[in-house]
Design an enzyme around this catalytic site. Sequence first.
Site, short mmCIF file in Angstrom:
data_model
loop_
_atom_site.label_atom_id
_atom_site.label_comp_id
_atom_site.label_asym_id
_atom_site.label_seq_id
_atom_site.Cartn_x
_atom_site.Cartn_y
_atom_site.Cartn_z
N HIS A 1 0.82 -1.21 0.00
CA HIS A 1 0.00 0.00 0.00
C HIS A 1 0.86 1.26 0.00
O HIS A 1 0.44 2.30 -0.50
CB HIS A 1 -1.00 -0.03 1.16
CG HIS A 1 -2.13 -0.97 0.88
ND1 HIS A 1 -2.18 -2.23 1.39
CD2 HIS A 1 -3.21 -0.84 0.06
CE1 HIS A 1 -3.26 -2.85 0.93
NE2 HIS A 1 -3.90 -2.02 0.12
N ARG B 1 -10.64 3.68 -1.55
CA ARG B 1 -10.09 2.93 -0.41
C ARG B 1 -10.41 3.72 0.87
O ARG B 1 -9.57 4.45 1.40
CB ARG B 1 -8.58 2.77 -0.55
CG ARG B 1 -8.15 1.82 -1.68
CD ARG B 1 -6.64 1.66 -1.71
NE ARG B 1 -6.20 0.49 -2.45
CZ ARG B 1 -5.77 0.51 -3.70
NH1 ARG B 1 -5.74 1.63 -4.39
NH2 ARG B 1 -5.37 -0.60 -4.29
N GLU C 1 -10.45 -11.41 -4.32
CA GLU C 1 -9.01 -11.25 -4.09
C GLU C 1 -8.43 -12.40 -3.27
O GLU C 1 -7.27 -12.37 -2.89
CB GLU C 1 -8.70 -9.90 -3.46
CG GLU C 1 -9.57 -9.51 -2.28
CD GLU C 1 -9.32 -8.07 -1.80
OE1 GLU C 1 -8.40 -7.42 -2.29
OE2 GLU C 1 -10.07 -7.63 -0.91
N ASN D 1 -3.94 -7.41 -6.66
CA ASN D 1 -2.79 -7.31 -5.74
C ASN D 1 -2.87 -8.41 -4.69
O ASN D 1 -1.91 -9.14 -4.44
CB ASN D 1 -2.79 -5.96 -5.02
CG ASN D 1 -2.88 -4.81 -5.98
OD1 ASN D 1 -2.48 -4.94 -7.13
ND2 ASN D 1 -3.42 -3.69 -5.53
N ASP D 2 -4.04 -8.52 -4.06
CA ASP D 2 -4.18 -9.56 -3.05
C ASP D 2 -4.38 -10.93 -3.67
O ASP D 2 -3.93 -11.94 -3.12
CB ASP D 2 -5.35 -9.23 -2.11
CG ASP D 2 -4.93 -8.23 -1.06
OD1 ASP D 2 -3.83 -8.39 -0.51
OD2 ASP D 2 -5.68 -7.27 -0.81
N CYS E 1 -9.57 -3.88 -10.25
CA CYS E 1 -9.16 -2.62 -9.60
C CYS E 1 -7.79 -2.74 -8.95
O CYS E 1 -7.34 -1.80 -8.30
CB CYS E 1 -10.20 -2.16 -8.59
SG CYS E 1 -10.38 -3.30 -7.20
C1 PEP Z 1 -6.19 -5.46 -4.50
O1 PEP Z 1 -5.95 -6.24 -3.58
O2 PEP Z 1 -5.87 -5.68 -5.69
C2 PEP Z 1 -6.88 -4.19 -4.24
C3 PEP Z 1 -7.30 -3.42 -5.20
O3 PEP Z 1 -7.03 -3.80 -2.94
P1 PEP Z 1 -5.81 -3.28 -2.04
O4 PEP Z 1 -4.63 -3.04 -2.96
O5 PEP Z 1 -6.24 -2.01 -1.39
O6 PEP Z 1 -5.59 -4.38 -1.10
MG MG Z 2 -6.93 -5.95 -1.68
#
Ligand code: PEP
Ligand code: MG
Length: 591
Positions: free
Chosen positions: A211, A318, A452, A475-476, A523
């Site tokens: 993050h 977020r 995710e 990402n997750d 996203c």
């Molecule tokens: C993700 O996990 O891809 C996501 C968009 O959420 P964050 O990056 O805030 O965990």
């Molecule tokens: Mg995430």
Amino acid sequence: MRQPKRSTSAMKLAPQPTASFTLHGAGVSGGIAIGYAHLVSTARLEVAHYDIASDAIEEEISRFDAAISEVRSELIGLQASVSASAPAEVSAFLNVHLMILDDAHLSRRPRELIRSRGCNAEWALTQQMEMLVQQFDEIEDAYLRERKNDIVQVAERVLKAMLRTSHAPASPSHEENVIVVAHDLSPADMILFKQHQFAGFVTDLGGVTSHTAIVARSLNIPAIVGLHHARGLIRENELLIVDGREGVLIVNPDRQVLAEFQLRQSQLDIERRKLKSLRSTPATTLDGIPIELHANIELPQDVNAAIEAGATGIGLFRSEFLFLNRDDLPGEDEQFEAYRKVAEAMDGRPVTIRTLDLGADKTVNGGSRAGPNPALGLRAIRFCLAEPQMFQVQLRAILRASNYGKIRILVPMLAHVHEIDQAMGAIAQAKEQLDDLGLHYDHAINVGGMIEIPAAAMSLGVFVKKLDFLSIGTNDLTQYTLAIDRSDDTVAHLYDPLHPAVLQLIAQTIQVGEKAGRPVAVCGEMAGELAATRLLLGFGLREFSMHPAQLLEIKQQVLRANAAEAQGFARRILRNDDPDKCRRLLARLNS
Ligand code: PEP
Ligand code: MG
């Protein structure tokens, strides 16, 4: 009399006659920055270091004592004002902070340092804090180790109090020439940097989808993470070149290298300006498929950049960033105003508000329970369901704001169907409360889920029956599929969103959503990756959400892509489980 140790003013970008060297890390955001190093400590505030004349030492100690007393009163006041809906930990956390404040390590030892070293109070406190943090880092017990964050937070409060009486020499007035060099920065630190206009950032730790990196990207300035030794090797005021595309940091470049990068920098500027002409061009592929390009934001004010970039919606707000860098929780009205501001600014275009994704690397002061494995612990929807009162406050605020625009609710980190049921139950309860009060909201508000966690991607059949839309958090999804902590630079080389297993889950989610008539977006950071645009189009993705700064480049890529052709390549890539072959096919698709 106070004398600055070093001055960062009067900056002219000129090579320095010191040895040049290069460091490699992971480029976080594009572009090139050239400027002078400004080293920041683990403290979030920048701390000046200057000498105190012997006849002013007692006065400096009194300044320190006054700050300690001020913070003590502040904490006692906060304790009295903690509302009943705040998690029980908030009160406990304030107690711990009071104890830390009164401990001799923080309240007495810095006084001795001021006296023995003749340094300013802020510097003495920071030195002592860093020493304590180092000691805590060596503790084996994870819970005790994490208490170092409390020490940092208490020290920061005292630093803030001292700022008001600071006699520090003026801070650099040329922020646009300053490159921040840090060992590590938290997402909360990065949010504070939004108020500045630094040229770039480099850190020793962190992965590209941590993050911290995500917020750095949203600042739209070149940044590199995972440099390992930058903070130790670089000295204050050294000339740096940050190449955020390649992840290369050049320290003390010679005249020729400097000239070369200055030229590249102006070329990139010209390209960026040209892209602006695409702002109101609809994003349609060569074969006529319309694509939604939405923006990801962290704070309400980011909506301006989204509009500036021509975003057709907010795909991810977020909301947890409203909760960072403070000791109280934002109340219902404060949250409502923040959500309403974005809804009104977007003027009828969709605004997707993700419910709190606290936990892991984003922690609210005193309100999170880190646990031994924070990324696998009480995070996101798990945390909200464990704190029903706090969740209700947020849901009521979102629902009230839905009266002012097209708001959608997005629930993060779903793994179980019963979590959807519980979240829906909480939303129904919040609606009832608003009905009782006669307050208006969108009764047909859409509720979606983030995909995710691999378990969610693999049991989508049930999920799509209960949700209005899906949003893939790549990402997750990558982190949990490959078992790679996304914020750990020691395993960053293994973090790969193009791993065949991750691609299968993404493609499958898009397909199932499409069949069930549920819109699907991506996203995660992958949506803003130029190399992935055609592939995602080929999987059938029609909604991308990314940082505003990436939007126009992605639009250009969409305008040049043929979705039908991309689909053929995407099918072949999916049939392959050999990563090298996949990459070759992807390179051909992008060529
Ligand atoms: C993700 O996990 O891809 C996501 C968009 O959420 P964050 O990056 O805030 O965990
Ligand atoms: Mg995430």
